[in-house]
Design a protein around this motif. Structure first.
Motif, PDB file in Angstrom:
ATOM      1  N   SER A 551       0.828  -1.210   0.000  1.00 42.15           N
ATOM      2  CA  SER A 551       0.000   0.000   0.000  1.00 42.15           C
ATOM      3  C   SER A 551       0.860   1.256   0.000  1.00 42.15           C
ATOM      4  O   SER A 551       0.354   2.363  -0.184  1.00 42.15           O
ATOM      5  CB  SER A 551      -0.926   0.008   1.222  1.00 42.15           C
ATOM      6  N   PHE A 552       2.176   1.101   0.198  1.00 41.20           N
ATOM      7  CA  PHE A 552       3.105   2.228   0.228  1.00 41.20           C
ATOM      8  C   PHE A 552       3.996   2.230  -1.006  1.00 41.20           C
ATOM      9  O   PHE A 552       4.341   1.166  -1.534  1.00 41.20           O
ATOM     10  CB  PHE A 552       4.013   2.141   1.462  1.00 41.20           C
ATOM     11  N   PRO A 553       4.406   3.415  -1.463  1.00 36.85           N
ATOM     12  CA  PRO A 553       5.477   3.473  -2.452  1.00 36.85           C
ATOM     13  C   PRO A 553       6.767   2.929  -1.843  1.00 36.85           C
ATOM     14  O   PRO A 553       6.863   2.689  -0.646  1.00 36.85           O
ATOM     15  CB  PRO A 553       5.587   4.973  -2.771  1.00 36.85           C
ATOM     16  N   GLU A 554       7.766   2.767  -2.681  1.00 35.37           N
ATOM     17  CA  GLU A 554       9.016   2.185  -2.225  1.00 35.37           C
ATOM     18  C   GLU A 554       9.638   3.001  -1.091  1.00 35.37           C
ATOM     19  O   GLU A 554       9.819   4.224  -1.189  1.00 35.37           O
ATOM     20  CB  GLU A 554      10.019   2.095  -3.384  1.00 35.37           C
ATOM     21  N   LEU A 555       9.932   2.305   0.025  1.00 38.45           N
ATOM     22  CA  LEU A 555      10.697   2.850   1.155  1.00 38.45           C
ATOM     23  C   LEU A 555      10.001   4.018   1.844  1.00 38.45           C
ATOM     24  O   LEU A 555      10.663   4.841   2.477  1.00 38.45           O
ATOM     25  CB  LEU A 555      12.101   3.292   0.690  1.00 38.45           C
ATOM     26  N   LYS A 556       8.658   4.099   1.770  1.00 35.11           N
ATOM     27  CA  LYS A 556       7.942   5.280   2.270  1.00 35.11           C
ATOM     28  C   LYS A 556       7.194   5.041   3.576  1.00 35.11           C
ATOM     29  O   LYS A 556       6.469   5.924   4.028  1.00 35.11           O
ATOM     30  CB  LYS A 556       6.957   5.777   1.207  1.00 35.11           C
ATOM     31  N   GLY A 635      -3.318   4.011  -1.298  1.00 34.04           N
ATOM     32  CA  GLY A 635      -2.960   2.816  -2.055  1.00 34.04           C
ATOM     33  C   GLY A 635      -1.894   3.148  -3.078  1.00 34.04           C
ATOM     34  O   GLY A 635      -1.618   4.327  -3.356  1.00 34.04           O
ATOM     35  N   THR A 636      -1.272   2.105  -3.648  1.00 35.85           N
ATOM     36  CA  THR A 636      -0.159   2.302  -4.583  1.00 35.85           C
ATOM     37  C   THR A 636      -0.151   1.189  -5.617  1.00 35.85           C
ATOM     38  O   THR A 636      -0.386   0.024  -5.283  1.00 35.85           O
ATOM     39  CB  THR A 636       1.193   2.315  -3.834  1.00 35.85           C
ATOM     40  N   PHE A 637       0.129   1.534  -6.876  1.00 31.74           N
ATOM     41  CA  PHE A 637       0.379   0.568  -7.932  1.00 31.74           C
ATOM     42  C   PHE A 637       1.869   0.220  -7.939  1.00 31.74           C
ATOM     43  O   PHE A 637       2.718   1.088  -7.692  1.00 31.74           O
ATOM     44  CB  PHE A 637      -0.016   1.121  -9.298  1.00 31.74           C
TER      45      PHE A 637
END
Length: 645
Positions: A551-556, A635-637
């Motif tokens: 659900s998170f972008p990379e490393l966020k 949310g995140t793709f």
């Protein structure tokens, strides 16, 4: 002229291509497509030719023969030629007979009993045809299943119930499984006395449950023991005797001939130094020939990539000795590769690699890599020796320079490292490594939160890995476990020591032909000798992204300063995936992710699609947060290559 000929061919192709279309009238229990597929072969021959009366009769005979043995025993088919390209088959199905529901009593694993009983009945598209002659065969398979589980005196009764209106015939299987059997002390009968180690294994088998797993393990131990002692042609006959609830196994062992290795030589080498091969196999000389052990050594030799084929020639001498010749065909050792890709973490990637898998004929592997990504660049050169000290030890040395431009900090790191890997059998390995690197950090985060900007890190690590997956790139069954520990020293503004632990366990299970699930647990911590803020930001753990919580972008994930995440020192991850095959390599999945970083806990669910390639899956996934806090994404793709865990 070429164009005109092509057009004429296209225009006349429908006229020149004969073929009879087969249509069905009165077909209810099957679809036309499934029936034609079931009788393909001779039917394809008919359909590729003009329709005739005799071919209509042949088609009727084929279909009638199939239907009579697949649930329609009274079926009558008549064939009629309608035109040069059409055959009509008129079907009178009669009463249908298909295997109905199977009720099981007296045994806990109902599904396993059902699967074994129905396996002998002819399978159609969605059901199985009923024929009484298959009842006893199905019961015999159930008996074998009971034996497999240690029940050697089970009694079975199959009760056939009345045919239902839909043509299905239900069954009730009543099972009296009887006592659970245990093994008596096995008897080993052979002209060559068993070794003390084998006799100990046989003695320890007494009292174990008499399951197929334990019996197969005992057979395997007997065969391997004799083969290790040079009896490569061993044969086994196993006799069983029941006494109460005990099973006595009598193994009649015919060892065959025993061979001692007299000599070993190589053939076919041009570039490779023969001593590099002979040193690996010199240990065979004067010893009993063990085909399995020698095969493992040959497999490791092939894994270096220096050879395209390996063949062992065995020449008998005086019915007691063997002269061995290893015929090798060298592969093309040198080459380069170019890679272009895209991923959620690195963005666009362009890589160039040069390799030499047999440097100067030593079997050492040289690799030089240059890579440019949306985050920066990487340069690395490595030299590995797959048989360090002529043992099953892999020594790898490397030097690297890496630049990364993350959202919260930039880094430039260069260093050297060495790793020594032991592989114990096919599934377990141990790795020891030492790395020293210099790192420079540039970040808008204050120094008191991000740690030192320039520092040297020295790290000594130990990794243990168990891998029982059926396919490391596309696992669908098995499990994987990893435990990594390391001691390190960061020498920047102040020297700070640290101890780090990371662990992982992944489990994969196939549910059916088209579905499977996977479970993953990961976690770890890094414990500095001083305050957490004095630990460099690049040594901390960051979560979020395609391989952690989606659900998170990379490393966020985690606490931040002005939108720049700070990382943490304690973390855990739990992932669960259900996968369903859509068609061919295409797969859909649903997943649940949970993560913890220091005191923060997050939960997410999501959907995805994958294309399974031999090198791993290409993944497009969307994760939706179930624990969204203010300022966090809903949310995140993600687009990624490779397994999640």
């Amino acid at each position: 002229m070429v164009l005109r000929i092509t057009v004429l061919i296209l225009l006349f192709t429908p006229v020149l291509a004969p073929g009879a279309n087969v249509e069905f009238v009165g077909l209810r229990s099957f679809t036309s497509e499934s029936l034609l597929k079931a009788v393909a072969g001779r039917m394809d021959y008919i359909r590729k030719r003009d329709a005739t009366d005799s071919r209509a009769d042949d088609a009727a005979y084929l279909v009638e023969s199939y239907l009579k043995t697949h649930g329609l025993p009274d079926a009558v088919i008549s064939g009629q030629r309608i035109s040069d390209n059409k055959i009509r088959l008129t079907i009178e199905e009669g009463l249908s007979q298909f295997l109905g529901s199977i009720k099981v009593t007296g045994f806990d694993d109902v599904e396993a009993i059902q699967d074994q009983f129905q396996a002998t009945f002819p399978e159609t598209v969605k059901q199985r045809a009923f024929e009484s002659k298959f009842i006893e065969e199905g019961l015999e398979r159930v008996r074998d299943l009971l034996h497999t589980n240690g029940y050697w005196k089970g009694n079975l009764t199959a009760i056939q119930e009345a045919r239902q209106a839909d043509g299905k015939i239900p069954f009730t299987l009543k099972i009296d499984k009887g006592p659970l059997f245990i093994l008596e002390n096995p008897n080993l009968e052979s002209q060559v006395k068993p070794s003390a180690a084998l006799e100990k294994i046989a003695g320890e088998a007494r009292g174990e449950t008499a399951t197929a797993e334990n019996i197969i393990s005992l057979r395997r131990n007997i065969s391997e023991d004799y083969r290790r002692r040079g009896y490569t042609d061993i044969s086994l006959v196993m006799l069983k005797k029941i006494n109460g609830n005990k099973l006595l196994l009598n193994f009649v062992i015919t060892p065959g001939k025993k061979y001692i290795v007299r000599s070993f030589q190589t053939a076919g080498l041009n570039k490779t130094n023969p001593s590099n091969i002979q040193n690996r196999f010199r240990k065979l000389i004067g010893e009993n020939f063990d085909e399995k052990s020698t095969g493992r050594d040959i497999k490791r030799l092939l894994s270096t990539g220096a050879f395209s084929s390996v063949r062992l020639e065995k020449k008998e001498i005086n019915d007691a000795e063997l002269d061995l010749t290893l015929h090798l065909k060298e592969a093309k050792a040198r080459g380069y590769s170019v890679a272009l890709g895209y991923g959620s973490i690195e963005g666009y990637t362009l890589g160039l690699r040069y390799f030499d898998r047999n440097l100067y004929g030593s079997l050492s592997n040289l690799s030089a890599v240059a890579e440019i990504t949306s985050l920066g660049g990487l340069g690395a050169i490595s030299l590995s020796n797959p048989f360090f000290l002529d043992q099953d030890l892999r020594l790898a040395n490397r030097a690297f320079l890496i630049n990364r431009d993350f959202d919260n900090y930039d880094k430039l790191e260069g260093g050297i490292g060495s790793e020594l890997t032991w592989k114990w059998g096919d599934n377990y390995s141990t790795k020891v490594g030492l790395t020293v690197s210099q790192t420079s950090i540039n970040t808008p985060i204050p120094k008191e939160l991000a740690g030192p900007r320039n520092y040297i890190v020295s790290r000594l690590g130990l990794q243990q890995l168990f891998d029982r997956r059926n396919n490391p790139a596309l696992p669908s069954d098995g499990w994987f476990a990893r435990l990594s520990t390391s001691l390190g020293l960061s020498d920047g503004d102040n020297a700070i020591g640290f101890f780090e632990v990371e662990s992982q366990f992944s489990y994969y299970q196939t549910l059916s032909e088209n579905s499977s699930y996977a479970l993953g647990l990961r976690g770890g911590f890094i414990s500095p000798s001083g305050e957490t803020q004095s630990l460099p930001i690049d040594l901390r753990k960051f979560l979020g992204g395609a391989n952690t919580i989606r659900s998170f972008p990379e490393l966020k994930m985690g606490s931040s300063f002005n939108g720049n995440t700070l990382g943490g020192t304690e973390w855990w991850l739990a992932n669960a995936e259900y996968r369903h095959n859509l068609a061919g390599p295409f797969e859909a999945l649903i997943f649940v992710d949970a993560a913890g970083l220091d005191s923060e806990v997050e939960l997410a669910v999501g959907l995805g699609v994958r294309i399974n390639l031999p090198v791993g899956p290409i993944r497009l996934e969307y994760g939706r947060s179930l624990s969204q806090n203010s300022g966090e994404p809903g949310g995140t793709f993600h687009f990624a290559i490779g397994t999640t865990f």
